[in-house]
Design an enzyme around this catalytic site. Sequence first.
Site, PDB file in Angstrom:
ATOM      1  CG  PHE A 135     -47.720  49.260  38.089  1.00  0.00           C
ATOM      2  CD1 PHE A 135     -47.815  48.266  38.408  1.00  0.00           C
ATOM      3  CD2 PHE A 135     -48.352  50.356  37.435  1.00  0.00           C
ATOM      4  CE1 PHE A 135     -48.903  47.927  38.808  1.00  0.00           C
ATOM      5  CE2 PHE A 135     -49.687  50.269  38.644  1.00  0.00           C
ATOM      6  CZ  PHE A 135     -49.525  48.949  39.602  1.00  0.00           C
ATOM      7  CG  ASP A 220     -48.698  54.414  32.125  1.00  0.00           C
ATOM      8  OD1 ASP A 220     -49.431  55.266  32.729  1.00  0.00           O
ATOM      9  OD2 ASP A 220     -49.354  52.782  32.230  1.00  0.00           O
ATOM     10  CE  LYS A 249     -50.129  56.719  40.510  1.00  0.00           C
ATOM     11  NZ  LYS A 249     -50.225  54.622  39.568  1.00  0.00           N
TER      12      LYS A 249
HETATM   13  C1  PLP Z   1     -50.717  54.112  39.743  1.00  0.00           C
HETATM   14  C2  PLP Z   1     -50.133  53.797  37.296  1.00  0.00           C
HETATM   15  C3  PLP Z   1     -51.117  52.586  37.396  1.00  0.00           C
HETATM   16  C4  PLP Z   1     -52.212  52.272  37.667  1.00  0.00           C
HETATM   17  O1  PLP Z   1     -53.464  53.202  37.874  1.00  0.00           O
HETATM   18  P1  PLP Z   1     -54.252  52.810  39.135  1.00  0.00           P
HETATM   19  O2  PLP Z   1     -55.355  53.967  39.304  1.00  0.00           O
HETATM   20  O3  PLP Z   1     -53.744  52.405  40.233  1.00  0.00           O
HETATM   21  O4  PLP Z   1     -54.841  51.839  38.154  1.00  0.00           O
HETATM   22  C5  PLP Z   1     -50.866  52.359  35.840  1.00  0.00           C
HETATM   23  N1  PLP Z   1     -49.589  53.468  35.600  1.00  0.00           N
HETATM   24  C6  PLP Z   1     -48.784  54.326  35.662  1.00  0.00           C
HETATM   25  C7  PLP Z   1     -47.509  54.317  35.177  1.00  0.00           C
HETATM   26  C8  PLP Z   1     -49.207  54.191  37.086  1.00  0.00           C
HETATM   27  O5  PLP Z   1     -47.789  54.842  38.029  1.00  0.00           O
END
Ligand code: PLP
Length: 394
Positions: A135, A220, A249
């Site tokens: 994701f 990421d 986050k």
């Molecule tokens: C939450 C998340 C995203 C997206 O972040 P948003 O602030 O919702 O756009 C991307 N990559 C990872 C691994 C995430 O947990």
Amino acid sequence: MTAPLRERFEAAFMPNYGVPPVALARGEGCHVWDEDGNRYLDLIAGIAVSSLGHAHPALAEAVSKQAATLAHTSNLFVNEPEVLLAERLLGLLSAPGRVFMANSGTEANECALKIALKYGKANGRTYFVAAENGFHGRTLGALSLTGKASIRDQFGPFPIDVRFVPYGDADALKQAVTDDCAAVFLEPTQGEAGVVPPPAGYFTAAREICDATGALLVLDEIQSAIGRTGHWFAHQHDGILPDVLTLAKGLGGGMPIGACVGFGDAATIFAKGDHGSTFGGNPVSAAAALAVLGTIESEGLLAHVRAVGVRLAEGIAAIRHPLLSGVRGRGLWLAAVLTEPRSVEVQDAARRAGFLVNAVQPDAVRIAPPLIITSEQAESFLAALPAILQEAAA
Ligand SMILES: *Cc1c(COP(=O)(O)O)cnc(C)c1O
């Protein structure tokens, strides 16, 4: 009489979220209260975001002070909090780099993707590799890297060529990454897939594969960084350094912020005008992030996360219940894995018992509390969990 907030939400909001089960009114420490005054122990922290819990004095003071001083500059002007934050982040990393400030995770990944696209165009590298079930966000670039057909496919096809490999399989990665590959995008542990760690050695192999082919390794760490696993960054467990790192986050402790860090050539690949954000580097969000980093350091929260995380994981693993198959994850970033797809039932039973957890996958319940959760609070959840599982199984 006014209708309850949930009904008004349903009438006023697009239906993309469904209607959340409760409306929260306030929080303090690791607790939140709903609009009816019911109290919950928050074991999800707004999806691994509220690292210092709720209404933490350091965060509240930093935000209110900055809002009362200078709330916005845009990228037309420099502000001190954004510079301090970039310097601070670079100081926590073990190689020289440069930072781009964004407002969310998906935007941090858009920056990483544009770096990779520019790198690819300059070097005749035409495609990207990412992991199945990964994701990376909801905007179209990040979505094209997201390996979850249910949220990606209806919005495709996408204008970039992304090839998906099974997560954790170093041989498959080696097969997929050639000299034509611009970049590999991976999470250090797959968060939204259900807190799924890779086998040991996977990231050493990924680093080697990228070094051998010249593909950029983009990590990421939007969910995994800023203490969540008991280290500042999850990749520090593996002793590797990515070429590009994305954060969001937990960095702002609840204020919206994202960051993309480039190392080596990726640090300076953008020329003036190549990328931007009106709100990026917002001084209020940057002040919040500085408060988060400062508090993690001054309160020794990394060691605390490791200790409470181990206790939580061991406590869950020790529970014998037919619905529970085990626990995975690291630090305060765990999933209780179920033998049946009943995570929503567990989430609902936990909420009725006063605990907020997240049904991240049908068979996985995510636990990602504020980093300040006490041992006593963790124990209270462990004590309640057998009855929660029992209710969910019934
Ligand atoms: C939450 C998340 C995203 C997206 O972040 P948003 O602030 O919702 O756009 C991307 N990559 C990872 C691994 C995430 O947990």
